[in-house]
Scaffold this motif. Structure first.
Motif, mmCIF file in Angstrom:
data_model
loop_
_atom_site.group_PDB
_atom_site.id
_atom_site.type_symbol
_atom_site.label_atom_id
_atom_site.label_comp_id
_atom_site.label_asym_id
_atom_site.label_seq_id
_atom_site.Cartn_x
_atom_site.Cartn_y
_atom_site.Cartn_z
ATOM 1 N N LYS A 232 0.797 -1.197 -0.078
ATOM 2 C CA LYS A 232 -0.044 0.009 0.005
ATOM 3 C C LYS A 232 1.098 1.172 0.061
ATOM 4 O O LYS A 232 2.069 1.285 0.617
ATOM 5 N N VAL A 233 0.326 2.228 -0.745
ATOM 6 C CA VAL A 233 1.032 3.608 -0.704
ATOM 7 C C VAL A 233 0.022 4.631 -0.255
ATOM 8 O O VAL A 233 -1.228 4.470 -0.520
ATOM 9 N N LEU A 234 0.476 5.523 0.679
ATOM 10 C CA LEU A 234 -0.399 6.633 1.236
ATOM 11 C C LEU A 234 0.506 7.728 0.325
ATOM 12 O O LEU A 234 1.650 8.235 1.096
ATOM 13 N N PRO A 247 2.089 -0.323 15.441
ATOM 14 C CA PRO A 247 2.407 -1.810 15.332
ATOM 15 C C PRO A 247 1.344 -2.687 14.130
ATOM 16 O O PRO A 247 1.822 -3.349 13.276
ATOM 17 N N VAL A 248 0.155 -1.903 14.055
ATOM 18 C CA VAL A 248 -0.826 -2.274 12.963
ATOM 19 C C VAL A 248 -0.789 -1.091 12.082
ATOM 20 O O VAL A 248 -1.822 -0.165 12.630
ATOM 21 N N PRO A 249 -0.167 -0.934 11.140
ATOM 22 C CA PRO A 249 -0.153 0.543 10.616
ATOM 23 C C PRO A 249 -1.526 0.937 9.816
ATOM 24 O O PRO A 249 -1.841 0.180 8.877
ATOM 25 N N ARG A 250 -2.065 2.204 10.416
ATOM 26 C CA ARG A 250 -3.258 2.636 9.558
ATOM 27 C C ARG A 250 -3.402 3.954 9.919
ATOM 28 O O ARG A 250 -3.186 4.551 11.056
ATOM 29 N N SER A 251 -3.661 4.831 8.939
ATOM 30 C CA SER A 251 -3.442 6.476 8.997
ATOM 31 C C SER A 251 -4.870 6.569 9.915
ATOM 32 O O SER A 251 -5.843 6.177 9.936
ATOM 33 N N LYS A 254 -6.179 9.725 7.102
ATOM 34 C CA LYS A 254 -6.938 9.377 5.789
ATOM 35 C C LYS A 254 -7.791 8.193 6.166
ATOM 36 O O LYS A 254 -6.902 7.009 6.490
ATOM 37 N N ALA A 255 -8.895 8.043 6.233
ATOM 38 C CA ALA A 255 -9.608 6.795 6.635
ATOM 39 C C ALA A 255 -9.621 5.852 5.123
ATOM 40 O O ALA A 255 -9.484 6.210 4.251
ATOM 41 N N GLY A 256 -9.539 4.736 5.593
ATOM 42 C CA GLY A 256 -9.358 3.288 4.664
ATOM 43 C C GLY A 256 -8.070 3.142 4.275
ATOM 44 O O GLY A 256 -7.605 2.281 3.659
ATOM 45 N N TYR A 257 -6.807 4.006 4.828
ATOM 46 C CA TYR A 257 -5.503 3.513 4.414
ATOM 47 C C TYR A 257 -4.899 2.856 5.380
ATOM 48 O O TYR A 257 -4.659 3.346 6.522
ATOM 49 N N GLY A 258 -4.334 1.706 5.136
ATOM 50 C CA GLY A 258 -3.473 0.956 6.134
ATOM 51 C C GLY A 258 -4.077 -0.628 6.299
ATOM 52 O O GLY A 258 -4.544 -0.871 5.348
ATOM 53 N N TYR A 259 -3.651 -1.137 7.354
ATOM 54 C CA TYR A 259 -3.937 -2.393 7.545
ATOM 55 C C TYR A 259 -5.081 -2.769 8.912
ATOM 56 O O TYR A 259 -5.119 -1.812 9.790
#
Length: 295
Positions: A232-234, A247-251, A254-259
């Protein structure tokens, strides 16, 4: 006699005007010289910052890569590098969520603080993701500012040292990429998060925006190669979006970006747009495998 006096008066007035014009011309000349001198100085400063610092930092970074590889080949940690073993264990192809060491990252202790900002170009304090911080020195892990690994990105033709911490002067300005304190080490469950300059000082992450899903990113660490695959790329987020190195990367911006689930991740961060530090560009990958490093 009155006519003579008038002629004298006219001559004196004419000389005064000529003297005034000459003084004004000298003033313009001096001003032009000052402006030219300032312009030359500014141009030299820009050339030093954009060109010379790049050459100097890039050369130093490559020398450090060779020193690390030489040290590993000789059975040591390399000059200025080393550190303890991290991420023991091996995962198979596609094993994005398999821990290399039971889930706990060697060389970290509880008690780090959260908050801060993403360290993409040396500004601000680095956050501590996951509430942990590295142990400085000792056998638990690399010491602060120590170069201990090599990041390789084949698509970019990049091989650059990885150092502990994201201090601007001690790490990033040397042309290295820095490991965010408190994030996982290679191969372990969690997020191995890195920052690097996009412009000047070696600019290792200048072309980070060229990475695409499926590209490989590997980390060599004393005889082992940890290979990640970009997922994934943000393209743009704020410097305060510390969720991208969790640890679980999530923006968190920006909603919806990450894991959404635990795994073994890598995160690469840098400034964007180029020559600014207004936003951050983020690239994420998941661990594919761990093999003996080949040089």
């Amino acid at each position: 006699m009155p006519a003579v006096r008038d002629r004298v008066r006219v001559v004196v007035q004419g000389r005064g005007r000529r003297a005034g014009r000459a003084g004004f011309a000298r003033l313009l000349w001096v001003g032009a010289e000052v402006i030219t001198t300032v312009g030359v100085v500014v141009a030299l400063l820009v050339a030093h910052q954009v060109w010379w610092t790049n050459r100097q930092a890039a050369a130093g970074a490559q020398a450090q890569v060779r020193a690390l590889e030489r040290g590993w080949a000789e059975g040591g940690g390399g000059e200025g590098g080393g550190g303890g073993e991290v991420g023991e264990g091996v995962v198979g192809e596609g094993g994005a969520g398999v821990s290399g060491g039971g889930g706990e990252v060697p060389g970290v202790v509880e008690g780090g603080s959260g908050g801060g900002s993403l360290e993409g170009a040396g500004e601000g304090a680095a956050p501590s993701a996951g509430g942990r911080k590295p142990v400085a020195g000792g056998g638990g892990g690399p010491a602060r500012d120590e170069a201990y690994g090599v990041l390789r990105i084949p698509r970019l033709g990049l091989a650059v040292p990885v150092a502990e911490g994201v201090d601007r002067r001690a790490v990033l300005d040397k042309g290295y990429v820095g490991h965010y304190p408190g994030t996982a080490q290679p191969g372990a469950e969690g997020n191995f998060a890195l920052a690097g300059h996009r412009n000047t000082h070696g600019e290792p992450f200048r072309y980070l925006n060229r990475l695409r899903e499926g590209d490989e990113v590997s980390v060599d660490l004393r005889g082992r190669r940890y290979t990640y695959v970009v997922g994934k790329v943000l393209a743009e987020t704020s410097p305060g979006d510390v969720g991208v190195i969790a640890p679980v990367p999530r923006s968190s911006v920006k909603a919806g970006y990450g894991y959404q689930s635990a795994g073994s991740y890598i995160t690469l961060t840098t400034c964007t747009p180029e020559y600014t530090s207004r936003y951050r560009l983020v690239v994420w990958g998941t661990l594919r495998n761990v093999v003996s490093a080949t040089r």
